[in-house]
Enzyme design. Sequence first.
Site, PDB file in Angstrom:
ATOM      1  N   GLU A   1      -2.487 -12.297   6.139  1.00 24.57           N
ATOM      2  CA  GLU A   1      -2.397 -11.425   5.912  1.00 24.57           C
ATOM      3  C   GLU A   1      -3.691 -10.790   5.818  1.00 24.57           C
ATOM      4  O   GLU A   1      -4.487 -11.182   6.537  1.00 24.57           O
ATOM      5  CB  GLU A   1      -2.458 -11.708   3.896  1.00 24.57           C
ATOM      6  CG  GLU A   1      -1.365 -11.670   3.347  1.00 24.57           C
ATOM      7  CD  GLU A   1      -0.868 -11.655   1.864  1.00 24.57           C
ATOM      8  OE1 GLU A   1       0.552 -11.494   1.972  1.00 24.57           O
ATOM      9  OE2 GLU A   1      -1.483 -11.857   1.426  1.00 24.57           O
TER      10      GLU A   1
ATOM     11  N   HIS B   1      -3.478  -0.545  -2.556  1.00 24.10           N
ATOM     12  CA  HIS B   1      -3.220  -1.244  -1.506  1.00 24.10           C
ATOM     13  C   HIS B   1      -2.089  -0.491  -0.326  1.00 24.10           C
ATOM     14  O   HIS B   1      -2.167   0.919  -0.983  1.00 24.10           O
ATOM     15  CB  HIS B   1      -1.747  -2.162  -2.779  1.00 24.10           C
ATOM     16  CG  HIS B   1      -1.247  -3.518  -1.378  1.00 24.10           C
ATOM     17  ND1 HIS B   1      -1.090  -2.513  -0.218  1.00 24.10           N
ATOM     18  CD2 HIS B   1      -1.380  -4.589  -1.402  1.00 24.10           C
ATOM     19  CE1 HIS B   1       0.139  -4.389   0.254  1.00 24.10           C
ATOM     20  NE2 HIS B   1      -0.852  -5.024  -0.395  1.00 24.10           N
TER      21      HIS B   1
ATOM     22  N   ARG C   1      -8.293  -4.081   3.616  1.00 19.43           N
ATOM     23  CA  ARG C   1      -7.663  -3.120   2.287  1.00 19.43           C
ATOM     24  C   ARG C   1      -8.641  -1.705   2.591  1.00 19.43           C
ATOM     25  O   ARG C   1      -6.805  -0.650   2.612  1.00 19.43           O
ATOM     26  CB  ARG C   1      -6.895  -3.845   1.110  1.00 19.43           C
ATOM     27  CG  ARG C   1      -6.026  -4.492   1.249  1.00 19.43           C
ATOM     28  CD  ARG C   1      -5.091  -5.108   0.058  1.00 19.43           C
ATOM     29  NE  ARG C   1      -4.272  -6.109   0.005  1.00 19.43           N
ATOM     30  CZ  ARG C   1      -4.101  -6.662  -0.331  1.00 19.43           C
ATOM     31  NH1 ARG C   1      -4.146  -6.853  -1.806  1.00 19.43           N
ATOM     32  NH2 ARG C   1      -2.659  -7.787  -0.083  1.00 19.43           N
TER      33      ARG C   1
ATOM     34  N   HIS D   1      -3.966  -1.291  -7.190  1.00 20.19           N
ATOM     35  CA  HIS D   1      -3.411  -2.127  -7.074  1.00 20.19           C
ATOM     36  C   HIS D   1      -4.191  -3.136  -7.851  1.00 20.19           C
ATOM     37  O   HIS D   1      -3.556  -4.387  -8.809  1.00 20.19           O
ATOM     38  CB  HIS D   1      -3.438  -2.520  -5.692  1.00 20.19           C
ATOM     39  CG  HIS D   1      -2.602  -4.434  -5.574  1.00 20.19           C
ATOM     40  ND1 HIS D   1      -1.547  -4.287  -5.152  1.00 20.19           N
ATOM     41  CD2 HIS D   1      -2.840  -4.949  -4.565  1.00 20.19           C
ATOM     42  CE1 HIS D   1      -1.105  -5.743  -5.395  1.00 20.19           C
ATOM     43  NE2 HIS D   1      -2.382  -5.851  -4.901  1.00 20.19           N
TER      44      HIS D   1
ATOM     45  N   ARG E   1     -11.294  -7.269  -2.932  1.00 16.28           N
ATOM     46  CA  ARG E   1     -10.721  -8.727  -3.067  1.00 16.28           C
ATOM     47  C   ARG E   1     -10.080  -8.986  -1.098  1.00 16.28           C
ATOM     48  O   ARG E   1      -9.474  -7.804  -0.923  1.00 16.28           O
ATOM     49  CB  ARG E   1      -9.928  -8.479  -3.926  1.00 16.28           C
ATOM     50  CG  ARG E   1      -9.273  -9.916  -3.755  1.00 16.28           C
ATOM     51  CD  ARG E   1      -8.295 -10.094  -4.970  1.00 16.28           C
ATOM     52  NE  ARG E   1      -7.172  -8.919  -4.632  1.00 16.28           N
ATOM     53  CZ  ARG E   1      -5.845  -9.076  -4.678  1.00 16.28           C
ATOM     54  NH1 ARG E   1      -5.258 -10.313  -4.756  1.00 16.28           N
ATOM     55  NH2 ARG E   1      -4.841  -7.667  -4.420  1.00 16.28           N
TER      56      ARG E   1
END
Length: 519
Positions: free
Chosen positions: A113, A241, A288, A349, A384
């Site tokens: 990811e 997100h 992100r 998110h 994060r």
Amino acid sequence: MKQRTDFLVIGSGIAGLSFALKVAEHGTVTIITKSNEEESNTKYAQGGIAAVLYEGDSHEKHVEDTLIAGAGLCDEHIVRIVVEEGTERVKELIALGANFDKKPGGEYDLAREGGHSENRILHYKDTTGYEIERALLAKVHNHKNITVYDHYFSIDIITQHHLGQVVTSQTPNIACYGAYVLNTRTGKIETILAKTTVMATGGAGHVYATTTNPVIATGDGIAMVYRAKGHVRDMEFMQFHPTSLYNPNEHPSFLISEAVRGFGAVLRTIDGKEFMSNYDKRESLAPRDIVARAIDTEMKIRGEDFVYLDCRHLDRKGFIEHFPNIYNKCMSVGIDPFKSMIPVVPAAHYLCGGIVTDENANTTIQHLYAVGECAGTGLHGANRLASNSLLEAVVFAHRAAIAAIENNRQSGFNEEIPDWNAEGTDYPEEMILITQSKKEVQQIMSNYVGIVRSELRLKKAFDRLEILYNENEALYEKTTISPRLCELRNLICIGYLIIKHAMRRKESVGLHYMAKFGK
Ligand code: FAD
Ligand code: SIN
């Protein structure tokens, strides 16, 4: 009506359930949860849980990736704890029955990811959270010391304030004696006295109009602790997100996992142009904050409502095997990902900040611990790293359990606590007073305090929220308690905290991006 329990756990996601299982041999455990027991952000987690399992990867690399994503604001000591202890905690999850996908040879099939330098995401198809929640609940149901009360809504934690003492954020030794909870089936407010209370109430996505979070995510735990004069941190870092399915009439928004980009999907503008290479050399797999901001910029420049995620070139069989949930969802709304591109937009998110905790999940209030998304441990810094939150929850549930078992050797029940006083309150004449205000909070936050902020936008948001705060406090004083009323009160509090922390931060960092216009 009073109940007594050794450990009161508020919330039944990965954090609350993991904690409950770890302390259950040491006393009675009561889990209260405001909806059905499985309803939680945990249940919807798709991508998986990050952990270092095999040679080739290392704790050092995972630490490094977490620190880079956090834009210099992570607490490195906490990052090391989570990454190093995480491997063991994930093995425990497996041992208690959570399934993760394996390759034909028997090795775990680790996905990639954004922001990760290695494939290290354990997953169960694209429904990892559902599988973890299932496994944890099965164990909880089998433990004689654990009782789960669903449809119980925690209103406030109990402190010296409820004994008539003046409590401020400077008061030393604020202590938690349990919580006032509304049994939503009977409408009665009950007093639960506890030696240890654990806040595991999850996130706050619903402070924004568009979110991937289920409706339970209204920041209740953070607001309860803030009202009780506990400390909170990093609230300005709300993670959007990059890729929720653009389907304007669907709330909450359906997530298209980052693992789909890890599998090779590419972001494109509506006219089919790849654009992430203009923003970051990691392209669609940049962290992100960078991807969400790039999408937001492209949409604003072009005046368009979404961008596309292109999966048409991917291996169909492999895709359906890895992402059956996403595939079925797309098909159900008329998008065949191998014929058409998937329209996506960023959506609120994950809240990186929360209730201040130390390395053992202690809050600034005695006998009160916070674990999971509602906690501000310092792990995430300004952003994060994907799939680090399930990991954080299990690591700190374990640490909180050790600390709470020790706490309970020394603490008792406070028998002086009065029951809830509902005198002078009545049912609201019109629910519209509550539902309209909630929409207003969400609009204010989305329009002024979203992916891009400015001093002027923050000031406008602050002033408008203050009006809603004053109106709602007046309503709260005279109205019979209901989840909707409390959630509105909590969302206003969360909005206020996000704005206040954003105003304090001023400079852009990580998820907090300040535009220069509009001063
Ligand atoms: P939750 O799982 O949200 O549980 C909170 C619990 O508290 C719920 O049971 C709720 O009902 C209860 N509660 C709340 N308020 C009250 C109240 N007032 N009274 C009583 N009960 C209350 N993270 C990853 O690491 N990997 C992923 O792949 C991933 N994918 C995600 C996908 C989606 C769509 C979403 C929304 C999140 C994802 N995340 C992922 C984030 C992750 O799922 C959450 O951060 C994590 O599950 C939070 O766990 P928790 O136990 O802290 O809170
Ligand atoms: C996702 O699957 O993209 C979500 C992962 C996360 O939020 O950590």
